[in-house]
Design a protein around this motif. Structure first.
Motif, mmCIF file in Angstrom:
data_model
loop_
_atom_site.group_PDB
_atom_site.id
_atom_site.type_symbol
_atom_site.label_atom_id
_atom_site.label_comp_id
_atom_site.label_asym_id
_atom_site.label_seq_id
_atom_site.Cartn_x
_atom_site.Cartn_y
_atom_site.Cartn_z
ATOM 1 N N MET A 53 -14.528 -0.430 22.821
ATOM 2 C CA MET A 53 -13.988 -0.845 21.694
ATOM 3 C C MET A 53 -14.140 0.310 20.525
ATOM 4 O O MET A 53 -15.071 1.084 20.338
ATOM 5 C CB MET A 53 -14.529 -2.072 21.089
ATOM 6 N N SER A 54 -13.220 0.205 19.703
ATOM 7 C CA SER A 54 -13.499 1.010 18.479
ATOM 8 C C SER A 54 -13.889 0.291 17.029
ATOM 9 O O SER A 54 -13.645 -0.811 17.097
ATOM 10 C CB SER A 54 -11.766 1.611 18.147
ATOM 11 N N ALA A 55 -14.347 1.128 16.225
ATOM 12 C CA ALA A 55 -14.625 0.401 15.132
ATOM 13 C C ALA A 55 -13.649 0.115 14.145
ATOM 14 O O ALA A 55 -12.461 0.536 14.402
ATOM 15 C CB ALA A 55 -15.542 1.870 14.277
ATOM 16 N N ALA A 56 -13.854 -0.774 13.014
ATOM 17 C CA ALA A 56 -13.050 -1.367 12.490
ATOM 18 C C ALA A 56 -12.691 -0.457 11.253
ATOM 19 O O ALA A 56 -13.226 0.474 11.098
ATOM 20 C CB ALA A 56 -13.337 -2.644 11.774
ATOM 21 N N ARG A 57 -11.336 -0.583 10.892
ATOM 22 C CA ARG A 57 -10.735 0.254 9.661
ATOM 23 C C ARG A 57 -10.544 -0.562 8.422
ATOM 24 O O ARG A 57 -9.868 -1.685 8.870
ATOM 25 C CB ARG A 57 -9.550 0.929 10.040
ATOM 26 N N GLY A 58 -10.641 -0.078 7.321
ATOM 27 C CA GLY A 58 -10.449 -1.149 6.105
ATOM 28 C C GLY A 58 -9.193 -0.291 5.243
ATOM 29 O O GLY A 58 -9.253 0.873 5.325
ATOM 30 N N PHE A 59 -8.355 -1.356 4.758
ATOM 31 C CA PHE A 59 -7.224 -0.622 4.001
ATOM 32 C C PHE A 59 -7.339 -1.242 2.610
ATOM 33 O O PHE A 59 -7.407 -2.644 2.688
ATOM 34 C CB PHE A 59 -6.053 -0.888 4.835
ATOM 35 N N PRO A 60 -7.100 -0.736 1.736
ATOM 36 C CA PRO A 60 -7.011 -1.564 0.202
ATOM 37 C C PRO A 60 -5.719 -2.286 0.094
ATOM 38 O O PRO A 60 -4.744 -2.081 0.886
ATOM 39 C CB PRO A 60 -6.788 -0.191 -0.804
#
Length: 373
Positions: free
Chosen positions: A1-8
């Motif tokens: 699995m891939s790490a999470a990404r955050g978006f403003p």
């Protein structure tokens, strides 16, 4: 699995236009709206998304999460939108489709999701874009709808994220960009100079071309199978393969040309092929006269250099007992005719039943060709 990404969080966006500008963003919204049970919740969700009431969105495998502030009391609700992740086998098939075209990775890195890639993935059994029934949600609000207006708002804003970066879609479906861009751990690279300096082992000599043609193919009868036709096709393929192996001429043909070649090479196939071409008998006679150049002389006229035509006319006049008529690449004397092919040879014809038929061997000399016919 891939790490999470955050978006403003997105600011308020006035207007009522459609959310997505890309085809894959619009496909995401279509899947959402086709899965919804309450159109009113979608309408309110669109207003929430445009009003800037959705907080920062976190994208991880199979999940989109955000805090959404409601219109009414400004209460904040923790909202999750879920879509299924692809299986390992599906990801392997998708990676194979990406690798099949060198431009796919470049397009993804340039912020584009090639439609051809999505179509190829679908043909391989990988539905990259979620569709009806693939959207699920969870929210702290008292609403029971699926999705509620808060989940709808998050899903609508996700289309903006997909528009900007198609790798977001891959992350939602379970893998991030590193899955496609990073080589497997088992592959070790070498400096380019070292790789270039290596010389591969020479290929073994090819086996000798058999002296004898292959034995006829024996095909058992079966429903929908014509054994004789299949055996004939196999024999023809063997002949052409032998010509390729021995350096013989194997012209590149259109389907119409190959019908004529096949009929000229295999007389027993003429009746089967006759519906494919009205002038098949004439075309077969032309092919036997001189192959593809002779077929072209039958099919079309052209305007050769004036000097070549003048020499041909004078040569025909030296052996003809009547005045010659010249039109394009054709010189006619009564019921006899010669045609100059683009290969520089003259092809003899004779009129029979109101049609011109190939009638002899071609020659570089128009007079010889006239006499050959």
């Amino acid at each position: 699995m891939s790490a999470a990404r955050g978006f403003p969080a997105f600011p308020a966006v006035p207007g009522t236009g459609r959310f997505a500008r890309t085809w894959w963003g619009r496909a995401w919204i279509s899947g959402l709206e086709d899965s919804a049970l309450d159109a009113q919740q979608l309408r309110v969700g669109r207003r929430l998304a445009r009003s800037g009431r959705v907080g920062a969105i976190t994208v991880s495998a199979g999940r989109l999460t955000a805090q959404v502030h409601d219109h009414g009391d400004d209460t904040s609700y923790a909202t999750v939108v879920r879509v299924p992740v692809l299986s390992d086998a599906e990801w392997d098939r998708f990676a194979g489709q990406v690798a099949a075209e060198s431009g796919h990775i470049a397009a993804l890195l340039d912020g584009e999701m090639p439609a051809a890639l999505a179509e190829a993935a679908s043909a391989a059994g990988v539905a990259l874009l979620p569709g009806i029934g693939d959207f699920d949600s969870e929210c702290g609000c008292p609403g029971w709808e699926m999705p509620c207006r808060h989940a709808a708002a998050v899903a609508y804003q996700a289309a903006w994220l997909l528009d900007a970066d198609p790798f977001v879609l891959l992350l939602i479906r379970g893998r991030g960009r590193e899955f496609l861009l990073e080589p497997p751990d088992t592959v070790e690279g070498v400096p380019a100079a070292e790789a270039f300096a290596r010389r591969p082992a020479p290929l073994p000599d090819p086996p000798p071309v058999p002296d004898e043609p292959p034995a006829p193919l024996s095909v058992p009868a079966a429903p929908g199978v014509d054994p004789d036709a299949l055996a004939l096709l196999a024999a023809d393929a063997a002949v052409r393969a032998r010509a390729l192996l021995t350096g013989g001429p194997v012209p590149v043909l259109t389907t119409a040309d190959d019908v004529v070649r096949f009929a000229a090479t295999h007389p027993t196939a003429v009746e089967r092929l006759r519906p494919a071409r009205e002038d098949l008998d004439q075309a077969v006679a032309a092919w036997r006269q001189g192959g593809l150049p002779a077929l072209r002389a039958l099919e079309a006229s052209w305007r050769p250099p004036a000097a070549d035509l003048a020499r041909g006319r004078d040569a025909v006049a030296s052996v003809a007992d009547a005045e010659a008529e010249v039109a394009a690449n054709r010189i006619t004397v009564g019921a006899a005719q010669v045609r100059l092919g683009r290969d520089g040879r003259w092809y003899p014809y004779r009129e029979r039943g109101g049609r011109w038929w190939p009638s002899g061997a071609p020659s570089p000399d128009a007079a010889t060709a006239m006499l050959n016919g």
